[in-house]
Design an enzyme around this catalytic site. Structure first.
Site, mmCIF file in Angstrom:
data_model
loop_
_atom_site.group_PDB
_atom_site.id
_atom_site.type_symbol
_atom_site.label_atom_id
_atom_site.label_comp_id
_atom_site.label_asym_id
_atom_site.label_seq_id
_atom_site.Cartn_x
_atom_site.Cartn_y
_atom_site.Cartn_z
ATOM 1 N N LYS A 105 0.997 -0.797 -0.283
ATOM 2 C CA LYS A 105 0.159 -0.296 -0.180
ATOM 3 C C LYS A 105 0.873 1.160 0.013
ATOM 4 O O LYS A 105 0.401 2.185 1.084
ATOM 5 C CB LYS A 105 -0.812 -0.003 1.171
ATOM 6 C CG LYS A 105 -2.431 -0.874 0.979
ATOM 7 C CD LYS A 105 -3.126 -1.261 2.210
ATOM 8 C CE LYS A 105 -4.218 -2.154 1.600
ATOM 9 N NZ LYS A 105 -3.411 -3.490 2.384
ATOM 10 N N ARG A 106 2.000 1.191 -0.816
ATOM 11 C CA ARG A 106 2.357 2.174 -0.766
ATOM 12 C C ARG A 106 2.039 3.415 -1.991
ATOM 13 O O ARG A 106 1.091 3.213 -2.347
ATOM 14 C CB ARG A 106 4.067 2.525 -1.718
ATOM 15 C CG ARG A 106 4.903 1.203 -0.912
ATOM 16 C CD ARG A 106 5.111 1.610 0.630
ATOM 17 N NE ARG A 106 6.108 0.827 1.241
ATOM 18 C CZ ARG A 106 5.725 -0.456 2.088
ATOM 19 N NH1 ARG A 106 4.910 -0.092 2.588
ATOM 20 N NH2 ARG A 106 6.637 -1.198 2.500
#
Lengths: 304, 304
Positions: A105-106
């Site tokens: 989830k960057r």
């Protein structure tokens, strides 16, 4: 990534992704004791616990599932040793033929996103290319818009890798921003439209894009509406099992060919031994296999 | 974090945070050559380049600034060795008395967020607490709502650490989601209201919360409006310098006491030597110091 994932789902007749999200509390006592004795109360001990735990589960289930999804946070909290276990888990799963979705989830602006894209694109040092993270796909956060996604799309096309971008998450507070109404429709619909549009830049050959969406199992109506709104977007669906999502809810998340989604379960599979009265602690991987088979049968019942 | 940050800004009379975001292209040739010779074309070589580069800059500027902000992506792309350089940079900066803001932009659901909170809370293994990442504050993404933030708030209160949550980012595509109109106001205003509300759960003693907001320098009107909307929220302001933001634009981001924001510059400071004709490559840290002093003077001109 996406063609390989679809083919693996067909081969296993199972749209299950096993979330490799170990916690300290989940590790069987005999593994804990062995590692604490060998490495002391150290991050290395925990890393080795996670690795032994994951490998045993992968050994048991790898031919029954298409994919695993390690959640990097579980490893990252144990620092560099934890992240080593994350990377070694990925390498092990890939060697067994599994599609690996790194749940990272960057999300950041252009130049920084280009650095994060190293997760799927690798990195080059003086002309030498190396793939240090090895994920086949990663999850991303859309809050910063296209310039934070673009560098990953290049990597998708150059290396046949994929993305799953958050659209409608499975958690209760997801709605605080995602359900706000914009022009009469919820924000997640706007995100969905962007993700669909971006998806056209990296289409696979089987009707779906390398750029998928994260759509939770816990909001059934919204998920079904999103399926119609995003016909070429593959869904990674969290929230089944421990979080409350049921197979019946997912019936219309599938497309008319019974394709189009992969359903994640983490605790419900990897910690199944803690609730399964028929197994001993040493048989934790057997319990995981039983849970995978039960989930497969459950999902097959609604795949039409 | 927030009280310490405000005191350091007062002591240095400088609301500048230096972004320690090294890239390969930025490393002076003499450092590159030394490390390639010692370690070959390896991630370890690049990690050592980044460390030597960062340490020289920290040595030169640490008494002129309150804070540094390493961007983890720049290190993460070089795998475990890169992340070791990130952690060692943090330790070095803290030893010099700097407030360290880890620019990690993590964001996930409750149980996962609790793991990521290890960045500021550390981790416990069989009763032994260890602080493996050591950031004084981290940046977070709000897309998943409160349950993804809550575990960090506990860490803020337990360990006097802080957060900066994305509200209005400095990049051009930020507006794709952030500027969508909800009830006649842009989404970032809704995010701002949530961040203000969450902020009340971890107030510092000097009028500001441990929970700050990321508000870009590149959208002046919006930034000024947000300053009024969030009187107890400290702003981390990216976008000054290389991205186009100017000191004049930031005049009304400050509160009436000339407080309330910290302004980031990365390339403009750490790669200043590449544009400064008065220094040699070996004097890259001197060029960084000159750039810090110029930025301080520039900002002091509008701090009222």
């Amino acid at each position: 990534m996406i063609d390989q994932l679809i083919n693996k789902i067909k081969a296993t007749q199972n749209p299950t992704v096993v979330g490799l999200d170990p916690t300290y509390a989940m590790i069987p006592t005999f593994i804990k004791e062995e590692m604490l004795e060998t490495y002391g109360k150290t991050p290395k001990a925990v890393a080795e616990m996670f690795l032994q735990f994951n490998k045993a589960i992968i050994d048991e289930v790898h031919d029954l599932i298409p994919s695993v999804k390690p959640q990097i946070a579980m490893y990252e909290q144990y620092g560099l040793e934890g992240l080593r276990a994350y990377i070694e888990t990925i390498a092990y799963a890939k060697a067994k033929g599994l599609v690996v979705i790194g749940d990272v989830k960057r999300g950041d602006i252009a130049s920084t996103a280009a650095a994060y894209a190293g997760h799927i694109a690798g990195v080059e040092i003086e002309g030498v290319h190396m793939d240090l993270w090895q994920e086949d796909a990663v999850t991303l956060n859309p809050y910063m818009g296209f310039d934070g996604i673009e560098p990953f799309i290049k990597a998708c096309n150059d290396y046949h890798r994929g993305l799953f971008i958050l659209v409608k998450t499975s958690n209760p507070s997801g709605k605080e921003l995602q359900d706000l109404l914009v022009d009469g429709v919820p924000l997640y619909d706007k995100t969905a439209d962007l993700v669909s549009e971006w998806g056209e830049l990296a289409m696979g050959t089987m009707g779906y894009s390398e750029i998928g969406a994260v759509v939770g199992a816990t909001y059934k109506e919204q998920g079904i509406e999103l399926r119609k709104r995003m016909p070429h977007t593959f869904f990674l669906v969290p929230g089944y099992g421990a979080q409350g999502g049921k197979a019946e809810d997912l019936k219309d998340y599938f497309d008319k060919d019974g394709n189009g989604i992969i359903v994640n379960s983490s605790r419900g599979i990897i910690a199944a031994y803690q609730k399964d009265k028929e197994v001993t602690e040493k048989e934790f991987a057997i319990a995981a296999k039983k849970a995978v088979l039960a989930m497969r049968d459950d999902l097959q019942g609604v795949m039409r």
